[in-house]
Scaffold this motif. Structure first.
Motif, PDB file in Angstrom:
ATOM      1  N   ASP A   8     -17.360 -14.952  -5.297  1.00  0.00           N
ATOM      2  CA  ASP A   8     -17.386 -13.498  -5.268  1.00  0.00           C
ATOM      3  C   ASP A   8     -17.207 -12.935  -3.858  1.00  0.00           C
ATOM      4  OD1 ASP A   8     -17.784 -13.421  -7.968  1.00  0.00           O
ATOM      5  OD2 ASP A   8     -19.956 -13.147  -7.835  1.00  0.00           O
ATOM      6  N   ALA A   9     -17.380 -13.765  -2.852  1.00  0.00           N
ATOM      7  CA  ALA A   9     -17.296 -13.300  -1.468  1.00  0.00           C
ATOM      8  C   ALA A   9     -15.834 -13.026  -1.109  1.00  0.00           C
ATOM      9  CB  ALA A   9     -17.876 -14.333  -0.521  1.00  0.00           C
ATOM     10  N   ASP A  54       2.338   0.229  -5.417  1.00  0.00           N
ATOM     11  CA  ASP A  54       2.476  -0.450  -6.714  1.00  0.00           C
ATOM     12  C   ASP A  54       1.639  -1.726  -6.744  1.00  0.00           C
ATOM     13  OD1 ASP A  54       4.227   1.538  -7.540  1.00  0.00           O
ATOM     14  OD2 ASP A  54       6.038   0.321  -7.207  1.00  0.00           O
ATOM     15  N   ALA A  55       1.674  -2.491  -5.656  1.00  0.00           N
ATOM     16  CA  ALA A  55       0.904  -3.740  -5.583  1.00  0.00           C
ATOM     17  C   ALA A  55      -0.593  -3.457  -5.635  1.00  0.00           C
ATOM     18  CB  ALA A  55       1.257  -4.513  -4.314  1.00  0.00           C
ATOM     19  N   LEU A  56      -1.033  -2.369  -4.999  1.00  0.00           N
ATOM     20  CA  LEU A  56      -2.453  -2.001  -5.033  1.00  0.00           C
ATOM     21  C   LEU A  56      -2.874  -1.627  -6.452  1.00  0.00           C
ATOM     22  CD1 LEU A  56      -5.125  -1.498  -3.600  1.00  0.00           C
ATOM     23  CD2 LEU A  56      -4.306   0.810  -3.048  1.00  0.00           C
ATOM     24  N   ARG A  87      -9.914  -8.796  -6.082  1.00  0.00           N
ATOM     25  CA  ARG A  87     -10.441  -8.179  -4.866  1.00  0.00           C
ATOM     26  C   ARG A  87      -9.722  -8.646  -3.607  1.00  0.00           C
ATOM     27  NH1 ARG A  87     -16.833  -8.353  -5.399  1.00  0.00           N
ATOM     28  NH2 ARG A  87     -16.349 -10.554  -5.218  1.00  0.00           N
ATOM     29  N   ASP A  88      -9.282  -9.894  -3.579  1.00  0.00           N
ATOM     30  CA  ASP A  88      -8.543 -10.379  -2.408  1.00  0.00           C
ATOM     31  C   ASP A  88      -7.223  -9.618  -2.259  1.00  0.00           C
ATOM     32  OD1 ASP A  88     -10.398 -12.291  -1.504  1.00  0.00           O
ATOM     33  OD2 ASP A  88      -9.613 -13.804  -2.890  1.00  0.00           O
ATOM     34  N   SER A 123      -4.589  -3.124   0.604  1.00  0.00           N
ATOM     35  CA  SER A 123      -5.162  -1.900   1.169  1.00  0.00           C
ATOM     36  C   SER A 123      -5.000  -1.882   2.683  1.00  0.00           C
ATOM     37  CB  SER A 123      -6.641  -1.770   0.806  1.00  0.00           C
ATOM     38  OG  SER A 123      -6.794  -1.564  -0.575  1.00  0.00           O
ATOM     39  N   ARG A 124      -5.262  -3.023   3.314  1.00  0.00           N
ATOM     40  CA  ARG A 124      -5.092  -3.110   4.768  1.00  0.00           C
ATOM     41  C   ARG A 124      -3.634  -2.860   5.155  1.00  0.00           C
ATOM     42  NH1 ARG A 124      -4.639  -8.615   7.538  1.00  0.00           N
ATOM     43  NH2 ARG A 124      -3.040  -8.648   5.951  1.00  0.00           N
TER      44      ARG A 124
END
Length: 152
Positions: A10-11, A44-46, A55-56, A62-63
């Motif tokens: 989960d990290a 689109d990828a986001l 989440r990865d 996002s970055r």
């Protein structure tokens, strides 16, 4: 919750922000379009990452999206060069190196540079050496010299 109680799977490792150049974000009209296409692709990828709950992917995209949105908002589109008397941003310059090689480079923005395709960033040492020079001028090009034989 303490990190001790988070499952390893989960990290999500924090990604460092992409570094943004301290130079003005000069772009050609084509360079602006490349930035716009990249922003659209990342949006689109986001959305896909959010749908899948990865989440990865969300963090990485996002970055990247923050970087490209910043580049889009700071882009300064430069008109095509008005003349061919001197080298300026957007010009295509043909050089003859002191070893006889003839090379052609277009001076473009940092994000659109691709030396293997003949596009060099306006902040590169070669582009800086060429700026405001004319046909017949000799400039330092790497370890040798090169003569400007054509400006388009």
């Amino acid at each position: 919750m303490s990190r001790a109680f988070v499952k390893e799977s989960d990290a999500v490792e924090e990604l460092p922000e992409k570094l943004v150049s301290e130079h003005r974000n000069l772009v050609t009209p084509e360079g602006l379009r490349l930035i716009e296409v990249e922003v659209d692709r990342l949006q689109d990828a986001l959305a896909e990452g959010q749908r899948s709950g990865d989440r990865d992917v969300i963090q990485r995209v996002s970055r990247d999206l923050r970087y490209w949105n910043q580049r889009l908002t700071t882009a300064e589109v430069q008109a095509a060069p008005q003349g061919t008397d001197t080298v300026s941003f957007g010009a295509t310059v043909t050089l003859e190196r002191d070893d006889g090689r003839v090379q052609k480079f277009r001076i473009v923005g940092e994000d659109e540079s691709d030396p293997s395709k003949g596009k060099i960033s306006y902040v590169s040492p070669l582009a800086q050496a060429l700026m405001e020079k004319s046909v017949g001028d000799v400039v330092m090009a790497g370890a040798g010299e090169a003569e400007i034989i054509k400006i388009e």
